[in-house]
Design an enzyme around this catalytic site. Sequence first.
Site, PDB file in Angstrom:
ATOM      1  N   LYS A  17      10.513  -2.484  -9.309  1.00  0.00           N
ATOM      2  CA  LYS A  17      11.436  -2.253  -8.250  1.00  0.00           C
ATOM      3  C   LYS A  17      11.354  -0.554  -7.668  1.00  0.00           C
ATOM      4  CE  LYS A  17      12.085  -5.169  -5.901  1.00  0.00           C
ATOM      5  NZ  LYS A  17      13.167  -6.086  -5.294  1.00  0.00           N
ATOM      6  N   TYR A  64     -13.212 -13.802   3.352  1.00  0.00           N
ATOM      7  CA  TYR A  64     -14.627 -13.633   4.912  1.00  0.00           C
ATOM      8  C   TYR A  64     -15.790 -13.872   5.426  1.00  0.00           C
ATOM      9  CZ  TYR A  64      -9.469 -12.570   6.397  1.00  0.00           C
ATOM     10  OH  TYR A  64      -7.734 -11.806   6.859  1.00  0.00           O
ATOM     11  N   CYS A  89       6.687  -4.202   0.564  1.00  0.00           N
ATOM     12  CA  CYS A  89       7.499  -5.438   0.100  1.00  0.00           C
ATOM     13  C   CYS A  89       7.019  -6.808   0.935  1.00  0.00           C
ATOM     14  CB  CYS A  89       8.794  -5.225   1.046  1.00  0.00           C
ATOM     15  SG  CYS A  89       8.699  -5.239   2.779  1.00  0.00           S
ATOM     16  N   ARG A 129     -17.240  -2.917   4.650  1.00  0.00           N
ATOM     17  CA  ARG A 129     -16.402  -2.883   3.673  1.00  0.00           C
ATOM     18  C   ARG A 129     -16.125  -3.708   2.850  1.00  0.00           C
ATOM     19  NH1 ARG A 129      -9.298  -3.665   4.659  1.00  0.00           N
ATOM     20  NH2 ARG A 129      -9.016  -1.456   3.041  1.00  0.00           N
TER      21      ARG A 129
END
Length: 655
Positions: A439, A173, A351, A221
């Site tokens: 997975k 950003y 996910c 951050r």
Amino acid sequence: MFNNLFSKGKIGSMEMQNRIVMTPMGIHLGNPDGSMSDETVAFYAARAKGGVGVIFTEVTMIEESRGRGNCRQMSAAHDKHIPGLKKLADEIHKYDSKIVVQIYHPGRQGISAINGNLPMLAPSAIECQCVHQPTVAMTTEEVEEMVENFIAAAVRVKKAGIDGVEVHGAHGYLVNQFLSPHTNHRTDKYGGSFENRIRFLEEIVIGIRERCGKDFPLIVRLSVDEFYEKIGFPEEGLHLEDGVEISKRLEELGVDAIDVSSGTYETMNTAWEPTSFDQGWKINLPETIKRSVNIPVIGVAVIREPEYADSIIAEGKVDFVGSARQHFGDPEWSNKAKEGRADECRKCISCLHCMETLMFADMTNSPCQCAINIQSGRELDYSNFREDGDGRTVAIIGAGPAGLEAARVLAMRKFKPVVFEKSDKIGGQLEFANKPPKKEKITWLIDYLRVQAEKLGVEIRLNTAPTIDDLKELNPYAVFVAQGSNPIMPKSISGIDGKEVLSTVDILSGKVKLEGKKVGVVGSGMTGLETSELLAEMGNEVTVFEMADNIGPGLFFQNLIDIMGRVSQYGVKLYPKHKLIKIENGKATFELMESNEIKDYSFDNIIISLGTRSNTELLDQINTNFHIVKILGDASKPGKIRNAMETGFANAYNL
């Protein structure tokens, strides 16, 4: 238990009950005008009630003309937003938690269409190669005005009674764009040397300190490593040594803590990781920063397990453990860990359903969703678990995610769920989904559902496919059908029933093991690609065919990038625009969609991955014999984990 995690912490003048931080994530719950919505307050309050020590809000606008990230986010750009921010602070403080507002500007990573169709402001006119929006270099005067926007927003945040402010200098950003030589090619006082590139952030920090005072906690951050080497540009951007230098300078300026992250939109998977990224994969980043400064360091690194979170504090790698998605998936994670109920934590499976729904939220006008926690973002809709089941029996056919989630909610409502499962284990399709490489996190969801069923006393009858008489014997108040789906094996394709032809379930279930074979996989959805990776890992030569124009049609781009990067390492061949016509003695015949040419390929085995079809076994008889019948998950319509969990939750909640 977890004494390090639950020791008191301090950032500047802000004291916290523990070392747990919910780091920022977009939720798309705000009012369109940037004002505080009841949904936003309820969302953060659930995490505060759940025991999080300090909550960092989503990215909050400092100016609204070209500073929007989406159409429904918080704003601190005007004094009119102060009362809403105060409402949020007051609610969070009821639970002995702290609240920090993260202020930001998207810069070149914003979307022009939701910013007045204007070009996005940036240090230099370098278009982001992820969002591809028109971009214009800011004038020196515009940069100075933007500094003031950041400072003024921080002042409003303090006036609202918020506990601190975080300047977002990460993830590509605007602040990050000034810091990085990849995006800052300016020749004025804000570009060129390190001293000039940090000047924008430096002036923001100094201004906030002057206007808000030394006692108002100020956190920054940082993407301490932009990881451009991950996309083939090792010399570009910020590297960890740059992150160290920036952090040291911020400490000199009086910043109270560094919130360490990584990546930009262009290196997205290093910031918002897919499921293949291991817990702790980048813990070296905050650890390195912590060794370099004397102020507290917050670290993120796919942190999911309380045991791991406690260990990295004990080992001095971080001062505070940060995660956004984990607390999105389970707002009670902190309390569960503190109370010795870590086995009950609903661990995020990475996910990326949250990221996918957030990116499309402006088009769907729906909030960010969690695949495994249906209440997230809908706290006001799903907060009243009526305990009115009165011990009435509900028969559930299928112990996959839909059936088990329904059983959990029904048991909480004091119904008596009885689950029938024809196999010898619970999990349903999850027991196939967790078999491909990387997975393993899917097993976390199976474990969570198992523990919940055990704690709530849910009866599960394994190795039992119920008959209508079995169901009638229960005299159920309702019957929930969650019997899943079966692989589609189109009979229209000649030879589909040949002995050399297998389904993905044959491979993922372990029923058939192939090693050293030449294998063709037809279908490049996620199941097809993951099965291909598994087969390649087992030493097979694998070729993937897809009828669509591109491999992985319809897949979320982050997951597609992730899986494609891995299958390419195995040398898996990929052939889009190939339509399977017939199979005969190991020879697969395809029509090439562009030229209509017919081409043959020979394999030892051919794996069909063309989706699944709902299992409708007994469904007509069930509908005939029982008054209340609910069809859940794949049994209703094959879909993703979210579909299974949501249909299970909602039908049980509303019964």
